[in-house]
Scaffold this active site. Structure first.
Site, PDB file in Angstrom:
ATOM      1  N   GLY A  73      -2.153   1.793   1.128  1.00 32.51           N
ATOM      2  CA  GLY A  73      -1.934   1.715  -0.338  1.00 32.51           C
ATOM      3  C   GLY A  73      -3.262   2.329  -0.970  1.00 32.51           C
ATOM      4  N   ASN A 152      -1.700  -8.005  -7.950  1.00 37.56           N
ATOM      5  CA  ASN A 152      -1.596  -8.785  -6.674  1.00 37.56           C
ATOM      6  C   ASN A 152      -1.948 -10.333  -6.791  1.00 37.56           C
ATOM      7  OD1 ASN A 152      -3.669  -6.885  -7.381  1.00 37.56           O
ATOM      8  ND2 ASN A 152      -4.753  -8.185  -5.691  1.00 37.56           N
ATOM      9  N   GLN A 180       2.177  -3.776  -4.786  1.00 42.00           N
ATOM     10  CA  GLN A 180       2.951  -5.396  -4.742  1.00 42.00           C
ATOM     11  C   GLN A 180       4.289  -5.463  -5.200  1.00 42.00           C
ATOM     12  OE1 GLN A 180       1.840  -7.931  -3.399  1.00 42.00           O
ATOM     13  NE2 GLN A 180      -0.384  -7.113  -3.027  1.00 42.00           N
ATOM     14  N   HIS A 202       2.552  -2.678   4.943  1.00 42.07           N
ATOM     15  CA  HIS A 202       2.306  -4.216   5.361  1.00 42.07           C
ATOM     16  C   HIS A 202       2.449  -5.068   4.389  1.00 42.07           C
ATOM     17  CE1 HIS A 202      -2.008  -5.176   3.784  1.00 42.07           C
ATOM     18  NE2 HIS A 202      -1.728  -3.992   3.633  1.00 42.07           N
ATOM     19  N   CYS A 326     -15.979 -12.489  -2.353  1.00 44.76           N
ATOM     20  CA  CYS A 326     -17.152 -12.949  -1.928  1.00 44.76           C
ATOM     21  C   CYS A 326     -18.308 -12.007  -1.764  1.00 44.76           C
ATOM     22  CB  CYS A 326     -16.943 -13.551  -0.424  1.00 44.76           C
ATOM     23  SG  CYS A 326     -18.275 -14.887  -0.101  1.00 44.76           S
TER      24      CYS A 326
HETATM   25  N1  PLP Z   1      -2.860  -2.138  -4.592  1.00 46.71           N
HETATM   26  C1  PLP Z   1      -2.659  -3.441  -4.702  1.00 46.71           C
HETATM   27  C2  PLP Z   1      -1.938  -3.965  -5.976  1.00 46.71           C
HETATM   28  C3  PLP Z   1      -2.698  -4.119  -3.649  1.00 46.71           C
HETATM   29  O1  PLP Z   1      -2.355  -5.498  -3.509  1.00 46.71           O
HETATM   30  C4  PLP Z   1      -3.287  -3.582  -2.578  1.00 46.71           C
HETATM   31  C5  PLP Z   1      -3.443  -4.473  -1.301  1.00 46.71           C
HETATM   32  O2  PLP Z   1      -3.852  -5.816  -1.280  1.00 46.71           O
HETATM   33  C6  PLP Z   1      -3.603  -2.405  -2.222  1.00 46.71           C
HETATM   34  C7  PLP Z   1      -3.462  -1.600  -3.367  1.00 46.71           C
HETATM   35  C8  PLP Z   1      -4.266  -1.683  -0.997  1.00 46.71           C
HETATM   36  O3  PLP Z   1      -3.083  -1.631  -0.061  1.00 46.71           O
HETATM   37  P1  PLP Z   1      -3.648  -1.227   1.562  1.00 46.71           P
HETATM   38  O4  PLP Z   1      -4.327  -2.779   1.937  1.00 46.71           O
HETATM   39  O5  PLP Z   1      -2.564  -0.574   1.988  1.00 46.71           O
HETATM   40  O6  PLP Z   1      -4.650  -0.254   1.255  1.00 46.71           O
END
Ligand code: PLP
Length: 395
Positions: A73, A152, A180, A202, A326
């Site tokens: 993503g 998220n 998400q 994933h 963190c």
């Molecule tokens: N955008 C959102 C809203 C996400 O929650 C995440 C991952 O938690 C990402 C982008 C990034 O995705 P990736 O882990 O596949 O790079």
């Protein structure tokens, strides 16, 4: 620890059985390179084409050609934004929100250093985008607006159609980080004003290390990865064939079960939140309860140290998440909750529970019971001493 309760589906999801079975042959026998012209290449090439159509169907895209497979993503997000900027070299204004995932948040901060005029639109106390602020920020110098579909941490949904109409009136590109939302919310990109939309396998029971970017037909595109001619010249590099097949299978599964899963998870979350809020004092739901994806419950436990509480829950088998990042060894409060107006203390007292396909009613009730017991233990030290995750009491 007797049983593990996974309540962190927004972080990642387990691979569904159907997805694993679809991928398996491409990890073993069908190893050919989809760019090869011989018969061992043709099978994988066909399977990649099918996966493209499967994801296009889930997104409601008109054509599989609108899908570009990526590594995650985050790559999809960067690709979309850089592509939009390349198409508008003279426009220097770029707009996002104050609650984005770090893959957009940090990208925009990087672009600010490169001379772009960055606007981070704020959110209400419920985590909802401040539409008037967006209207004021948009002008004919705006190159791109990048906003998430579902948050998220809180699950709050932004009104993509309404936003898209404003973005288009300014002539800017519209990128939606739907990482998400895909597989948890109905999508129809064909009839939308969305130019780019990011996906990550994933988060929807597919494997890690594969994502996709939807690019609407006719929208100018500039490749981020330079090299071979894969993905019709739009993303160089030999395809992650098994991963892509996994994303395709996950998309079909999501589409097949979407309505039932949305209804089932809504009910489960309701049961979870009602039980936790009824059984304990000082619990508040963070985020707009009526405009959320059905997987997510962000709860604030007043006066509690969220990190210590999360670790104590972990020792009792419950995997949840705190939104804190963190940094240099000390937890920083979640920027999402801070943007909603929570104090550092309130943000640090909040935990995210996110549910999915393999969670049952029995599970959420068991988790609620563990929360109750752990909270009672924590609250029994409210006189000033704070229990630590390892059982020590610090005053
Ligand atoms: N955008 C959102 C809203 C996400 O929650 C995440 C991952 O938690 C990402 C982008 C990034 O995705 P990736 O882990 O596949 O790079």
């Amino acid at each position: 620890m007797s049983k593990s309760y996974y309540c962190d589906y927004n972080a990642t999801t387990p691979i569904a059985e159907e997805v694993f079975h679809a991928m398996e042959p491409f990890l073993k026998g069908h190893f050919g390179n989809p760019s090869s012209l011989h018969h061992l290449g043709r099978g994988p090439a066909k399977a990649v084409r099918e996966a493209r159509a499967q994801l296009a169907a889930l997104l409601g895209a008109s054509d599989g050609k609108e899908i570009i497979f990526t590594s995650c993503g985050s790559e999809s997000n960067s690709t979309a934004v850089f592509s939009a900027l390349a198409a508008y070299p003279d426009r220097k204004r770029i707009i996002t929100s104050s609650v984005e995932h770090s893959s957009i948040r940090k990208l925009f901060r990087h672009l600010a250093k490169k001379g772009y005029e960055v606007f981070e639109i704020g959110v209400s106390a419920q985590g909802f985008l401040l539409m008037d602020e967006l209207k004021r920020a948009l002008n004919d110098q705006t190159a791109v607006v990048s906003l998430m579909m579902a948050n998220n941490e809180t699950g709050v949904l932004f009104p993509v159609d309404e936003i898209g109409a404003l973005v288009k009136a300014a002539g800017a590109f519209f990128h939606v980080d739907a990482v998400q939302a895909v597989g948890k919310h109905k999508l129809n990109v064909k009839n939308s004003t969305v130019d780019f939309l990011s996906v990550s396998a994933h988060k929807l029971y597919g494997p890690k290390g594969v994502g996709a970017l939807y690019v609407k037909t006719g929208v100018p595109f500039q490749s981020f990865m330079i090299g071979g001619g894969q993905e019709r010249g739009r993303r160089a590099g030999t395809e992650n064939v098994a991963g892509i097949i996994g994303l395709g299978a996950a998309s079909s599964l999501a589409l097949r079960d979407l309505d039932q899963e949305i209804a089932r998870l809504r009910k489960l979350r309701q049961l979870f939140e009602n039980t936790v809020c009824d059984q304990n004092r000082g619990v508040t739901i963070n985020g707009d309860v009526n405009r959320r994806i059905p997987t997510t419950s962000n709860l604030r436990f007043s006066g509690i140290d969220g990190e210590a509480f999360m670790m104590a829950l972990d020792q009792r088998g419950v995997c949840a998440s705190s939104g804190s990042a963190c940094l240099s060894g000390s937890p920083e409060p979640s920027h999402v909750l801070k943007a909603m107006g929570l104090t550092d203390e309130e943000a640090n007292a909040s935990l995210r529970f996110s549910f999915g396909r393999f969670v049952t009613e029995e599970d959420v009730l068991a988790v609620a019971a563990i929360i109750r017991e752990t909270l009672q233990y924590f609250r029994s030290f409210e006189s000033g001493s704070v229990p630590q995750a390892d059982g020590r009491i610090v005053s």
